[in-house]
Write a protein that holds these residues in place. Sequence first.
Motif, PDB file in Angstrom:
ATOM      1  N   UNK A  72       0.817  -1.212   0.000  1.00 22.77           N
ATOM      2  CA  UNK A  72       0.000   0.000   0.000  1.00 22.77           C
ATOM      3  C   UNK A  72       0.854   1.268   0.000  1.00 22.77           C
ATOM      4  N   UNK A  73       2.032   1.225   0.628  1.00 18.95           N
ATOM      5  CA  UNK A  73       2.902   2.406   0.626  1.00 18.95           C
ATOM      6  C   UNK A  73       3.337   2.758  -0.795  1.00 18.95           C
ATOM      7  N   UNK A 123       2.672   5.989  -5.904  1.00 19.51           N
ATOM      8  CA  UNK A 123       2.321   5.986  -7.329  1.00 19.51           C
ATOM      9  C   UNK A 123       1.068   6.832  -7.561  1.00 19.51           C
ATOM     10  N   UNK A 124       0.077   6.688  -6.679  1.00 16.86           N
ATOM     11  CA  UNK A 124      -1.157   7.478  -6.803  1.00 16.86           C
ATOM     12  C   UNK A 124      -0.855   8.965  -6.685  1.00 16.86           C
ATOM     13  N   UNK A 125       0.062   9.325  -5.801  1.00 14.59           N
ATOM     14  CA  UNK A 125       0.434  10.730  -5.634  1.00 14.59           C
ATOM     15  C   UNK A 125       1.116  11.258  -6.888  1.00 14.59           C
ATOM     16  N   UNK A 126       2.058  10.503  -7.428  1.00 16.52           N
ATOM     17  CA  UNK A 126       2.771  10.937  -8.637  1.00 16.52           C
ATOM     18  C   UNK A 126       1.801  11.163  -9.787  1.00 16.52           C
ATOM     19  N   UNK A 127       0.858  10.245  -9.945  1.00 16.47           N
ATOM     20  CA  UNK A 127      -0.118  10.376 -11.023  1.00 16.47           C
ATOM     21  C   UNK A 127      -1.068  11.546 -10.766  1.00 16.47           C
ATOM     22  N   UNK A 128      -1.469  11.721  -9.509  1.00 11.19           N
ATOM     23  CA  UNK A 128      -2.407  12.787  -9.170  1.00 11.19           C
ATOM     24  C   UNK A 128      -1.814  14.166  -9.428  1.00 11.19           C
ATOM     25  N   UNK A 183      -7.398   2.755  -6.998  1.00  9.69           N
ATOM     26  CA  UNK A 183      -6.184   1.947  -7.126  1.00  9.69           C
ATOM     27  C   UNK A 183      -5.476   1.812  -5.784  1.00  9.69           C
ATOM     28  N   UNK A 184      -5.345   2.916  -5.053  1.00  6.85           N
ATOM     29  CA  UNK A 184      -4.661   2.863  -3.760  1.00  6.85           C
ATOM     30  C   UNK A 184      -5.426   2.000  -2.758  1.00  6.85           C
ATOM     31  N   UNK A 185      -6.728   2.234  -2.640  1.00  2.00           N
ATOM     32  CA  UNK A 185      -7.508   1.548  -1.606  1.00  2.00           C
ATOM     33  C   UNK A 185      -7.757   0.085  -1.946  1.00  2.00           C
TER      34      UNK A 185
END
Length: 235
Positions: A84-85, A90-95, A214-216
Amino acid sequence: MDNMNLNKHISGQFNAELEGVRNQVMSMGGLVEQQLNDAIDTVHDQNLEIARRVVERDVKVNSLEVSIDEECTRMIAKRQPAASDLRLIIAIIKTIADLERIGDEAKQIAHMVIDNANKTQPPLVSIENMGRNVVKMLHNSLDAFARMDVEAAVKIHESDKRVNREYESVVRELMTFMMEDPRSIPNVLKVLWAARAMERVGDRCKNICEYIIYFVKGKDVRHIGSDNLQSILDE
Protein backbone atom coordinates in the motif's frame (compact mmCIF):
# COMPACT_ATOMS: atom_id res chain seq x y z
CA MET A 1 19.03 0.71 20.45
CA ASP A 2 17.71 -2.78 19.62
CA ASN A 3 16.42 -3.82 16.18
CA MET A 4 12.73 -3.56 17.18
CA ASN A 5 13.07 0.04 18.29
CA LEU A 6 15.15 0.88 15.24
CA ASN A 7 12.44 -0.54 12.94
CA LYS A 8 9.76 1.43 14.74
CA HIS A 9 11.83 4.59 14.35
CA ILE A 10 12.33 4.02 10.63
CA SER A 11 8.66 3.18 10.10
CA GLY A 12 7.56 6.25 12.03
CA GLN A 13 9.88 8.47 10.05
CA PHE A 14 8.61 7.02 6.77
CA ASN A 15 5.01 7.58 7.85
CA ALA A 16 5.86 11.20 8.60
CA GLU A 17 7.42 11.56 5.14
CA LEU A 18 4.33 10.07 3.48
CA GLU A 19 2.04 12.36 5.45
CA GLY A 20 4.19 15.34 4.51
CA VAL A 21 3.92 14.51 0.83
CA ARG A 22 0.15 14.05 1.09
CA ASN A 23 -0.09 17.48 2.69
CA GLN A 24 1.91 18.94 -0.19
CA VAL A 25 -0.49 17.34 -2.66
CA MET A 26 -3.44 18.93 -0.87
CA SER A 27 -1.68 22.31 -0.93
CA MET A 28 -1.10 21.93 -4.65
CA GLY A 29 -4.71 20.84 -5.10
CA GLY A 30 -5.91 23.92 -3.22
CA LEU A 31 -3.88 26.20 -5.47
CA VAL A 32 -5.14 24.47 -8.62
CA GLU A 33 -8.73 24.69 -7.39
CA GLN A 34 -8.25 28.42 -6.79
CA GLN A 35 -6.75 28.80 -10.27
CA LEU A 36 -9.70 27.07 -11.88
CA ASN A 37 -12.25 28.96 -9.81
CA ASP A 38 -10.62 32.30 -10.66
CA ALA A 39 -10.51 31.40 -14.35
CA ILE A 40 -14.23 30.58 -14.36
CA ASP A 41 -14.97 33.82 -12.49
CA THR A 42 -13.22 35.79 -15.23
CA VAL A 43 -15.48 34.19 -17.84
CA HIS A 44 -18.39 35.80 -15.99
CA ASP A 45 -16.98 39.19 -14.99
CA GLN A 46 -14.26 39.60 -17.67
CA ASN A 47 -11.76 40.72 -15.01
CA LEU A 48 -8.53 40.88 -16.99
CA GLU A 49 -6.37 41.51 -13.94
CA ILE A 50 -7.46 38.24 -12.34
CA ALA A 51 -7.14 36.44 -15.69
CA ARG A 52 -3.52 37.60 -15.98
CA ARG A 53 -2.90 36.53 -12.41
CA VAL A 54 -4.13 33.02 -13.25
CA VAL A 55 -1.65 32.86 -16.13
CA GLU A 56 1.21 34.08 -13.95
CA ARG A 57 0.50 31.70 -11.05
CA ASP A 58 0.71 28.66 -13.31
CA VAL A 59 4.48 28.72 -12.75
CA LYS A 60 3.89 27.99 -9.06
CA VAL A 61 1.69 25.00 -9.91
CA ASN A 62 4.43 23.62 -12.16
CA SER A 63 7.03 24.14 -9.45
CA LEU A 64 4.95 22.23 -6.90
CA GLU A 65 4.58 19.28 -9.28
CA VAL A 66 8.34 19.07 -9.77
CA SER A 67 9.02 19.37 -6.03
CA ILE A 68 6.53 16.68 -5.02
CA ASP A 69 7.64 14.38 -7.82
CA GLU A 70 11.27 14.68 -6.70
CA GLU A 71 10.30 13.89 -3.10
CA CYS A 72 8.36 10.80 -4.21
CA THR A 73 11.30 9.62 -6.31
CA ARG A 74 13.61 10.10 -3.33
CA MET A 75 11.32 8.05 -1.07
CA ILE A 76 11.12 5.21 -3.57
CA ALA A 77 14.91 5.09 -3.86
CA LYS A 78 15.55 5.45 -0.12
CA ARG A 79 12.67 3.51 1.44
CA GLN A 80 11.94 0.93 -1.28
CA PRO A 81 8.24 0.87 -0.30
CA ALA A 82 5.98 -2.10 -1.00
CA ALA A 83 2.26 -2.89 -1.06
CA SER A 84 0.00 0.00 0.00
CA ASP A 85 2.90 2.41 0.63
CA LEU A 86 4.10 1.97 -2.94
CA ARG A 87 0.54 2.32 -4.29
CA LEU A 88 0.14 5.56 -2.34
CA ILE A 89 3.31 7.05 -3.80
CA ILE A 90 2.32 5.99 -7.33
CA ALA A 91 -1.16 7.48 -6.80
CA ILE A 92 0.43 10.73 -5.63
CA ILE A 93 2.77 10.94 -8.64
CA LYS A 94 -0.12 10.38 -11.02
CA THR A 95 -2.41 12.79 -9.17
CA ILE A 96 0.03 15.70 -9.23
CA ALA A 97 0.52 15.17 -12.97
CA ASP A 98 -3.23 15.56 -13.49
CA LEU A 99 -3.38 18.55 -11.15
CA GLU A 100 -0.64 20.24 -13.16
CA ARG A 101 -2.64 19.68 -16.34
CA ILE A 102 -5.77 21.08 -14.69
CA GLY A 103 -3.67 24.14 -13.94
CA ASP A 104 -2.82 24.31 -17.65
CA GLU A 105 -6.53 24.13 -18.51
CA ALA A 106 -7.25 27.02 -16.12
CA LYS A 107 -4.53 29.03 -17.84
CA GLN A 108 -6.10 28.23 -21.21
CA ILE A 109 -9.46 29.57 -20.02
CA ALA A 110 -7.81 32.74 -18.69
CA HIS A 111 -6.03 33.24 -22.02
CA MET A 112 -9.39 33.07 -23.80
CA VAL A 113 -10.76 35.84 -21.57
CA ILE A 114 -7.70 38.00 -22.22
CA ASP A 115 -7.63 37.40 -25.99
CA ASN A 116 -11.37 37.99 -26.46
CA ALA A 117 -11.60 41.10 -24.29
CA ASN A 118 -13.84 43.74 -25.88
CA LYS A 119 -14.47 41.55 -28.93
CA THR A 120 -17.66 40.02 -30.28
CA GLN A 121 -18.24 36.61 -28.76
CA PRO A 122 -21.21 34.34 -28.01
CA PRO A 123 -23.19 34.37 -24.74
CA LEU A 124 -21.10 32.55 -22.14
CA VAL A 125 -23.80 31.47 -19.68
CA SER A 126 -23.66 27.79 -20.68
CA ILE A 127 -19.88 27.77 -20.43
CA GLU A 128 -20.02 29.40 -16.99
CA ASN A 129 -22.44 26.72 -15.78
CA MET A 130 -20.20 23.99 -17.13
CA GLY A 131 -17.24 25.65 -15.45
CA ARG A 132 -18.99 25.73 -12.07
CA ASN A 133 -19.68 22.03 -12.37
CA VAL A 134 -16.06 21.13 -13.08
CA VAL A 135 -14.89 23.32 -10.18
CA LYS A 136 -17.25 21.36 -7.92
CA MET A 137 -16.02 18.10 -9.42
CA LEU A 138 -12.40 19.06 -8.70
CA HIS A 139 -13.23 20.12 -5.15
CA ASN A 140 -15.00 16.81 -4.48
CA SER A 141 -12.15 14.84 -6.04
CA LEU A 142 -9.61 16.52 -3.76
CA ASP A 143 -11.83 15.90 -0.75
CA ALA A 144 -12.13 12.22 -1.71
CA PHE A 145 -8.35 12.03 -2.17
CA ALA A 146 -7.75 13.54 1.28
CA ARG A 147 -9.99 10.85 2.83
CA MET A 148 -9.15 8.12 0.29
CA ASP A 149 -12.91 7.61 0.00
CA VAL A 150 -13.69 5.00 -2.65
CA GLU A 151 -17.46 5.46 -2.54
CA ALA A 152 -17.11 9.19 -3.16
CA ALA A 153 -14.59 8.51 -5.92
CA VAL A 154 -17.05 6.27 -7.77
CA LYS A 155 -19.82 8.89 -7.55
CA ILE A 156 -17.54 11.67 -8.78
CA HIS A 157 -16.32 9.47 -11.60
CA GLU A 158 -19.92 9.00 -12.70
CA SER A 159 -20.63 12.75 -12.62
CA ASP A 160 -18.26 13.31 -15.55
CA LYS A 161 -21.05 12.12 -17.85
CA ARG A 162 -22.96 15.31 -17.01
CA VAL A 163 -19.94 17.44 -17.90
CA ASN A 164 -19.63 15.64 -21.23
CA ARG A 165 -23.29 16.30 -22.03
CA GLU A 166 -22.86 19.97 -21.18
CA TYR A 167 -19.80 20.16 -23.42
CA GLU A 168 -21.70 18.67 -26.34
CA SER A 169 -24.47 21.21 -25.81
CA VAL A 170 -21.97 24.10 -25.71
CA VAL A 171 -20.36 22.92 -28.94
CA ARG A 172 -23.74 22.92 -30.69
CA GLU A 173 -24.46 26.45 -29.44
CA LEU A 174 -21.08 27.72 -30.62
CA MET A 175 -21.42 26.08 -34.03
CA THR A 176 -24.79 27.80 -34.47
CA PHE A 177 -23.31 31.15 -33.46
CA MET A 178 -20.47 30.80 -35.98
CA MET A 179 -22.86 29.93 -38.80
CA GLU A 180 -25.02 32.96 -38.03
CA ASP A 181 -22.02 35.32 -37.86
CA PRO A 182 -18.95 33.98 -39.74
CA ARG A 183 -16.95 37.06 -38.74
CA SER A 184 -17.02 35.80 -35.15
CA ILE A 185 -15.32 32.50 -35.97
CA PRO A 186 -11.80 33.35 -34.67
CA ASN A 187 -13.16 34.53 -31.31
CA VAL A 188 -15.71 31.72 -31.01
CA LEU A 189 -12.98 29.16 -31.65
CA LYS A 190 -11.13 30.47 -28.60
CA VAL A 191 -14.30 30.05 -26.55
CA LEU A 192 -14.60 26.53 -27.93
CA TRP A 193 -11.05 25.75 -26.81
CA ALA A 194 -11.90 27.07 -23.34
CA ALA A 195 -14.96 24.80 -23.23
CA ARG A 196 -12.77 21.90 -24.29
CA ALA A 197 -10.37 22.79 -21.47
CA MET A 198 -13.25 22.53 -18.98
CA GLU A 199 -14.26 19.16 -20.40
CA ARG A 200 -10.68 17.97 -19.96
CA VAL A 201 -10.76 19.06 -16.30
CA GLY A 202 -13.61 16.60 -15.83
CA ASP A 203 -11.49 13.86 -17.37
CA ARG A 204 -8.57 14.72 -15.07
CA CYS A 205 -10.88 14.52 -12.05
CA LYS A 206 -11.99 11.09 -13.23
CA ASN A 207 -8.34 10.06 -13.32
CA ILE A 208 -7.80 11.20 -9.74
CA CYS A 209 -10.80 9.13 -8.66
CA GLU A 210 -9.29 6.10 -10.38
CA TYR A 211 -6.03 6.60 -8.47
CA ILE A 212 -8.00 6.63 -5.20
CA ILE A 213 -9.59 3.30 -6.12
CA TYR A 214 -6.18 1.95 -7.13
CA PHE A 215 -4.66 2.86 -3.76
CA VAL A 216 -7.51 1.55 -1.61
CA LYS A 217 -8.52 -1.53 -3.60
CA GLY A 218 -5.25 -2.32 -5.37
CA LYS A 219 -7.06 -2.47 -8.72
CA ASP A 220 -6.33 -0.57 -11.92
CA VAL A 221 -9.76 0.58 -13.13
CA ARG A 222 -8.69 2.97 -15.88
CA HIS A 223 -10.29 0.99 -18.70
CA ILE A 224 -13.16 -0.93 -17.15
CA GLY A 225 -15.84 1.74 -17.71
CA SER A 226 -18.02 3.70 -15.30
CA ASP A 227 -20.80 1.10 -15.29
CA ASN A 228 -18.47 -1.50 -13.78
CA LEU A 229 -16.94 0.68 -11.09
CA GLN A 230 -19.74 0.08 -8.59
CA SER A 231 -18.85 -3.62 -8.51
CA ILE A 232 -15.44 -2.65 -7.10
CA LEU A 233 -17.11 -1.45 -3.91
CA ASP A 234 -18.71 -4.83 -3.35
CA GLU A 235 -15.46 -6.79 -3.48
